[in-house]
Design a protein around this motif. Sequence first.
Motif, PDB file in Angstrom:
ATOM      1  N   TYR A  96       0.915  -1.180   0.073  1.00 48.14           N
ATOM      2  CA  TYR A  96       0.026   0.215  -0.061  1.00 48.14           C
ATOM      3  C   TYR A  96       0.800   1.200  -0.049  1.00 48.14           C
ATOM      4  O   TYR A  96       1.694   1.649   0.914  1.00 48.14           O
ATOM      5  N   THR A  97       1.067   1.758  -1.085  1.00 46.49           N
ATOM      6  CA  THR A  97       1.911   2.905  -1.363  1.00 46.49           C
ATOM      7  C   THR A  97       1.426   4.035  -2.192  1.00 46.49           C
ATOM      8  O   THR A  97       0.572   3.843  -3.124  1.00 46.49           O
ATOM      9  N   PHE A  98       2.073   5.131  -2.436  1.00 41.48           N
ATOM     10  CA  PHE A  98       1.843   6.361  -2.861  1.00 41.48           C
ATOM     11  C   PHE A  98       2.897   6.612  -3.915  1.00 41.48           C
ATOM     12  O   PHE A  98       4.095   6.264  -4.025  1.00 41.48           O
ATOM     13  N   GLU A 105      11.989   6.492   3.143  1.00 39.03           N
ATOM     14  CA  GLU A 105      12.080   5.160   3.672  1.00 39.03           C
ATOM     15  C   GLU A 105      11.142   4.322   2.875  1.00 39.03           C
ATOM     16  O   GLU A 105      11.225   2.956   3.190  1.00 39.03           O
ATOM     17  N   GLN A 106      10.127   4.698   2.358  1.00 36.62           N
ATOM     18  CA  GLN A 106       9.125   3.558   1.305  1.00 36.62           C
ATOM     19  C   GLN A 106       9.622   3.305   0.066  1.00 36.62           C
ATOM     20  O   GLN A 106       9.120   2.477  -0.495  1.00 36.62           O
ATOM     21  N   TYR A 107      10.855   3.905  -0.209  1.00 34.34           N
ATOM     22  CA  TYR A 107      11.403   3.685  -1.732  1.00 34.34           C
ATOM     23  C   TYR A 107      11.789   2.178  -1.734  1.00 34.34           C
ATOM     24  O   TYR A 107      11.340   1.565  -2.710  1.00 34.34           O
ATOM     25  N   SER A 108      12.055   1.345  -0.669  1.00 37.35           N
ATOM     26  CA  SER A 108      12.388   0.095  -0.817  1.00 37.35           C
ATOM     27  C   SER A 108      11.169  -0.910  -1.077  1.00 37.35           C
ATOM     28  O   SER A 108      11.443  -1.832  -1.601  1.00 37.35           O
ATOM     29  N   LYS A 109       9.947  -0.363  -0.739  1.00 36.12           N
ATOM     30  CA  LYS A 109       8.769  -1.136  -0.930  1.00 36.12           C
ATOM     31  C   LYS A 109       8.474  -1.004  -2.414  1.00 36.12           C
ATOM     32  O   LYS A 109       7.983  -2.314  -2.859  1.00 36.12           O
ATOM     33  N   PHE A 159      -2.644   1.704  -4.605  1.00 34.51           N
ATOM     34  CA  PHE A 159      -2.104   0.462  -5.119  1.00 34.51           C
ATOM     35  C   PHE A 159      -1.760   0.543  -6.643  1.00 34.51           C
ATOM     36  O   PHE A 159      -1.417  -0.161  -7.483  1.00 34.51           O
ATOM     37  N   TYR A 160      -1.440   1.879  -6.827  1.00 36.68           N
ATOM     38  CA  TYR A 160      -1.155   2.167  -8.282  1.00 36.68           C
ATOM     39  C   TYR A 160       0.402   1.582  -8.885  1.00 36.68           C
ATOM     40  O   TYR A 160       0.555   1.185  -9.862  1.00 36.68           O
ATOM     41  N   GLU A 206       0.513  -4.022   4.185  1.00 33.92           N
ATOM     42  CA  GLU A 206       0.342  -3.016   5.225  1.00 33.92           C
ATOM     43  C   GLU A 206      -0.673  -2.041   4.657  1.00 33.92           C
ATOM     44  O   GLU A 206      -0.504  -0.985   4.775  1.00 33.92           O
ATOM     45  N   VAL A 207      -2.078  -2.601   4.180  1.00 26.40           N
ATOM     46  CA  VAL A 207      -3.008  -1.675   4.223  1.00 26.40           C
ATOM     47  C   VAL A 207      -3.610  -1.320   5.336  1.00 26.40           C
ATOM     48  O   VAL A 207      -3.930  -2.110   6.276  1.00 26.40           O
ATOM     49  N   PRO A 208      -3.766   0.129   5.625  1.00 24.55           N
ATOM     50  CA  PRO A 208      -4.398   0.579   6.806  1.00 24.55           C
ATOM     51  C   PRO A 208      -5.950   0.348   6.988  1.00 24.55           C
ATOM     52  O   PRO A 208      -6.626   0.137   5.992  1.00 24.55           O
ATOM     53  N   ASN A 209      -6.307   0.062   8.152  1.00 24.42           N
ATOM     54  CA  ASN A 209      -7.848  -0.276   8.386  1.00 24.42           C
ATOM     55  C   ASN A 209      -8.301  -1.367   7.346  1.00 24.42           C
ATOM     56  O   ASN A 209      -9.274  -1.174   6.750  1.00 24.42           O
TER      57      ASN A 209
END
Length: 253
Positions: A96-98, A105-109, A159-160, A206-209
């Motif tokens: 789950y990312t934008f 820190e999220q580039y690795s995802k 999820f793009y 790691e989708v929130p809610n």
Amino acid sequence: MDRWVGKVAVVTGASAGIGVSIVKELVDRGMVVVGLARRVETVEELAKTLSDRKGKLYAVKADVCKEEDVAEAFDWVRKNLGIIHVLVNNAGYAPYTFIANLQREQYSKIKLCFDTNVVGVIMCTNEALKLMREKGIDDGHIVNINSVSGHYIKQKPGFYVYNASKHSLRVITEGLRRELLEAKSMIRVSSISPGYVPTEIRVAGEVPNLDKYVADMPAITADDVTASVIHALAAPPEVQIAEIIVRPVGSVF
Ligand SMILES: NC(=O)c1ccc[n+]([C@@H]2O[C@H](COP(=O)([O-])OP(=O)(O)OC[C@H]3O[C@@H](n4cnc5c(N)ncnc54)[C@H](OP(=O)(O)O)[C@@H]3O)[C@@H](O)[C@H]2O)c1
């Protein structure tokens, strides 16, 4: 499926969700299956529960993103079973990312998403084809588990990047088919693209809610996806089931 009895299949992502369902069905149908995953102990446990079935499951630890793991896994197959007939590229990661508002820190995802869903598929496919060529197997089958995300762009952000990786996988799958055609190979390539299946993938992503996120989503089961894998494999050797989209009834996406 009779022609696959006793034949060797490698299934990636054999420790959870759709992979477990595919492995169980192939073992039930008499195939010798090698299940790859990082959580190899889960695949080993699964193998114990399948010990009385017609086929057999071997568990091999491998991270499909790691070149050396992939090479070692297929060397294990080469050394211990000597041959491969079917590869199911099922391992997947959907973070789950934008794109527009992303912390460094999220580039690795993002990298992990493409490494798992695209680069890992290419490496496993290449290793499988190499072993098929070594053993003169020209009627093998590569099955890629894609997604409706490989065909359509979701309405909701988050999820793009996964969408992009699965679109990429669609091109890779068709590119592989054309390369095999060019080489005059009879090895078949199939893509199975499911809609929503309640598995661990959104937990890993790691989708929130999460409960709220999936509350209204119509779902199919992992076994529904497996039925399409079996349909593709069971088709006569001259029939190539190129693409199957398996949507839940009532799904917009
Ligand atoms: N569930 C859905 O709604 C849905 C819809 C459309 C398409 N799909 C696709 O279906 C496939 C399976 O998804 P799922 O829903 O069954 O997911 P899941 O329950 O999260 O299982 C994912 C599997 O992939 C393996 N995996 C992930 N990263 C890996 C890596 N780097 N190396 C080796 N194995 C790895 C995991 O094993 P370890 O963690 O033990 O390594 C696990 O066995 C994926 O390609 C996914 O994109 C799923």
